[in-house]
Write a protein that holds these residues in place. Structure first.
Motif, PDB file in Angstrom:
ATOM      1  N   GLU A  90      59.798 -30.373 -92.478  1.00 19.01           N
ATOM      2  CA  GLU A  90      59.064 -29.003 -92.924  1.00 19.01           C
ATOM      3  C   GLU A  90      59.090 -27.910 -91.526  1.00 19.01           C
ATOM      4  O   GLU A  90      59.020 -27.732 -90.693  1.00 19.01           O
ATOM      5  CB  GLU A  90      57.347 -28.988 -92.393  1.00 19.01           C
ATOM      6  N   VAL A 102      59.993 -23.342 -91.711  1.00 20.92           N
ATOM      7  CA  VAL A 102      59.767 -21.725 -92.064  1.00 20.92           C
ATOM      8  C   VAL A 102      60.498 -21.016 -91.290  1.00 20.92           C
ATOM      9  O   VAL A 102      60.697 -21.516 -90.172  1.00 20.92           O
ATOM     10  CB  VAL A 102      58.271 -21.271 -92.443  1.00 20.92           C
ATOM     11  N   THR A 119      50.445 -19.993 -89.215  1.00 24.69           N
ATOM     12  CA  THR A 119      50.509 -21.198 -90.205  1.00 24.69           C
ATOM     13  C   THR A 119      50.551 -21.211 -91.449  1.00 24.69           C
ATOM     14  O   THR A 119      50.839 -21.650 -92.418  1.00 24.69           O
ATOM     15  CB  THR A 119      50.703 -22.566 -89.327  1.00 24.69           C
ATOM     16  N   ALA A 120      49.058 -20.782 -91.758  1.00 30.38           N
ATOM     17  CA  ALA A 120      48.478 -21.358 -92.757  1.00 30.38           C
ATOM     18  C   ALA A 120      48.391 -20.254 -94.092  1.00 30.38           C
ATOM     19  O   ALA A 120      48.658 -20.822 -94.699  1.00 30.38           O
ATOM     20  CB  ALA A 120      46.579 -20.796 -92.384  1.00 30.38           C
ATOM     21  N   ARG A 144      52.008 -21.260 -95.318  1.00 30.03           N
ATOM     22  CA  ARG A 144      52.133 -22.407 -96.021  1.00 30.03           C
ATOM     23  C   ARG A 144      51.552 -22.377 -97.665  1.00 30.03           C
ATOM     24  O   ARG A 144      51.902 -22.070 -98.563  1.00 30.03           O
ATOM     25  CB  ARG A 144      51.295 -23.599 -95.411  1.00 30.03           C
ATOM     26  N   ASP A 145      50.266 -21.135 -97.759  1.00 30.66           N
ATOM     27  CA  ASP A 145      49.758 -20.169 -98.952  1.00 30.66           C
ATOM     28  C   ASP A 145      50.734 -19.307 -99.952  1.00 30.66           C
ATOM     29  O   ASP A 145      50.943 -19.474-100.765  1.00 30.66           O
ATOM     30  CB  ASP A 145      48.209 -19.612 -98.588  1.00 30.66           C
ATOM     31  N   LYS A 161      56.110 -20.430 -98.050  1.00 34.90           N
ATOM     32  CA  LYS A 161      56.998 -20.460 -97.106  1.00 34.90           C
ATOM     33  C   LYS A 161      57.587 -21.304 -96.009  1.00 34.90           C
ATOM     34  O   LYS A 161      59.018 -21.583 -95.495  1.00 34.90           O
ATOM     35  CB  LYS A 161      56.773 -18.952 -95.993  1.00 34.90           C
ATOM     36  N   TYR A 162      56.949 -22.462 -95.952  1.00 32.16           N
ATOM     37  CA  TYR A 162      56.832 -23.545 -95.230  1.00 32.16           C
ATOM     38  C   TYR A 162      57.814 -24.564 -96.504  1.00 32.16           C
ATOM     39  O   TYR A 162      57.319 -24.395 -97.883  1.00 32.16           O
ATOM     40  CB  TYR A 162      55.459 -23.675 -94.745  1.00 32.16           C
ATOM     41  N   ARG A 163      58.605 -25.126 -95.943  1.00 29.94           N
ATOM     42  CA  ARG A 163      60.096 -25.812 -96.927  1.00 29.94           C
ATOM     43  C   ARG A 163      59.542 -27.437 -96.569  1.00 29.94           C
ATOM     44  O   ARG A 163      60.309 -27.438 -96.206  1.00 29.94           O
ATOM     45  CB  ARG A 163      61.481 -25.459 -96.842  1.00 29.94           C
TER      46      ARG A 163
END
Length: 367
Positions: free
Chosen positions: A324, A326, A337-338, A341-342, A345-347
């Protein structure tokens, strides 16, 4: 761990610089040739302001930077490839490093002897480079003599090796280092196997006087090195004052900052030198960030996700499932981080993903 070897003529400031980058006094610095004989080795933290930023986002108080190893190698002299000044021993020490930080004297001081009688950094660079090339020429010729018989028997690998060695001989004979030989990707891999001294990447550390650090780029000696590097080696150079660095060793960060401010500079040059050496070794950094710690991890450029995971633990590479990821820029821009994720941008990346400098990662590992 990859090593950067600090080399140069005697009395150019190598040991003083080694003490500065390692924040120690392990190396003797004296005004006579060969005050260093056995190489000094030190671990050096790579400065990275991104760690502090990530620690604020993750709420972690523990920061773990990455590091590289520096080796202080005794001064080389003209004739080192023929054994002058214990040259064979010193050249062997260079062979064990992955990159070279070549210290050149860019200051006048009648109280500090220069083994060549005058200050001329380009001449000094040529002396060292020639000795490395001569040592390589001898090694290439011996390897060629040894490999030709095998090549004649039809061995394809030996034939490829002989073809490259036969191109290297005239190249080195023209006093050109191996690191500027035009070579294919396969030939580059072969070159690494040869362990040639002049094939190692080079960063030139221009050692200037205390009063010249703020205007180092106007220093005529530094300008000569800059022009030479651009024309001949496509390498890099960093102005630095080893004497200032030595004075900073015993100061607190706040005192050091004030000391440098009085000299008209914000950085002593050592940070640029360490970062430059890091890049010279073909390294980059990725991060893991959690509540317990923020840690920087060193990997080679071009490494894929399983290899990157493997620097944490060999089992991570073996049992890699997903990463995971970013980018540092996206995480900082979004602030948490939240939020990252929203924003999507986290892959989730698989085994073929090539890690980039600044990636922040969390690995999913199988049993």
């Amino acid at each position: 761990m990859l090593k950067a070897g600090i080399v140069g003529l005697p009395n150019v400031g190598k040991s003083t610089l080694f003490n500065a980058v390692t924040r120690s006094r392990k190396a003797e610095a004296a005004n006579y040739p060969f005050c260093t004989i056995d190489p000094n080795v030190g671990m050096v933290v790579v400065p990275d302001p991104r760690l502090a930023v990530l620690s604020k986002i993750s709420g972690s108080q523990k920061l773990v930077p990455t590091a590289i190893e520096f080796v202080d190698i005794a001064g080389l002299v003209k004739g080192a490839s023929q054994g002058e000044g214990l040259g064979n021993q010193f050249l062997a020490n260079i062979r064990e490093t992955d990159a070279i930080v070549h210290v050149v004297r860019c200051f006048e001081d009648s109280d500090i002897l220069h083994t060549m009688g005058s200050v001329d950094p380009v001449r000094d660079i040529d002396v060292i480079t020639t000795e490395l090339i001569l040592a390589d020429l001898d090694a290439v010729q011996k390897r060629l003599d040894k490999t030709q018989k095998k090549a004649k028997s039809g061995d394809k690998e030996a034939q490829a090796e002989v073809a490259l060695l036969e191109r290297l001989v005239p190249h080195l004979n023209e006093n050109k280092p191996a690191n500027i030989l035009e070579a294919t990707e396969d030939e580059q891999k072969l070159l690494k196997l040869f362990q040639l001294l002049s094939a190692k990447p080079v960063l030139y550390a221009c050692n200037v006087a205390e009063g010249d650090l703020a205007t180092a780029e106007q220093n005529p000696f530094v300008q000569k090195v800059a022009a030479f590097v651009k024309q001949h080696h496509d390498a890099a150079y960093v102005p630095i004052s080893a004497r200032i660095e030595a004075e900073l060793i015993d100061l607190s960060p706040e005192e050091a900052k004030e000391f440098l401010k009085d000299l008209g500079v914000t950085d002593s040059g050592v940070s640029n030198l360490i970062r430059g050496s890091y890049g010279l070794l073909g390294l980059q950094t990725y991060f893991t960030a959690g509540e317990k710690e923020v840690r920087a991890w060193t990997i080679k450029k071009g490494w894929k996700a399983p290899q990157a995971a493997g620097v944490i633990h060999t089992d991570f590479e073996k049992n890699f499932i997903k990463a995971e990821v970013v980018s540092y820029e996206d995480l900082v821009r979004l602030g948490s981080t939240a939020a990252a994720r929203d924003a999507g941008k986290y892959r989730l990346e698989g085994k073929e993903y090539v890690f980039r400098d600044g990636d922040v990662a969390l690995f999913k590992i199988g049993a």
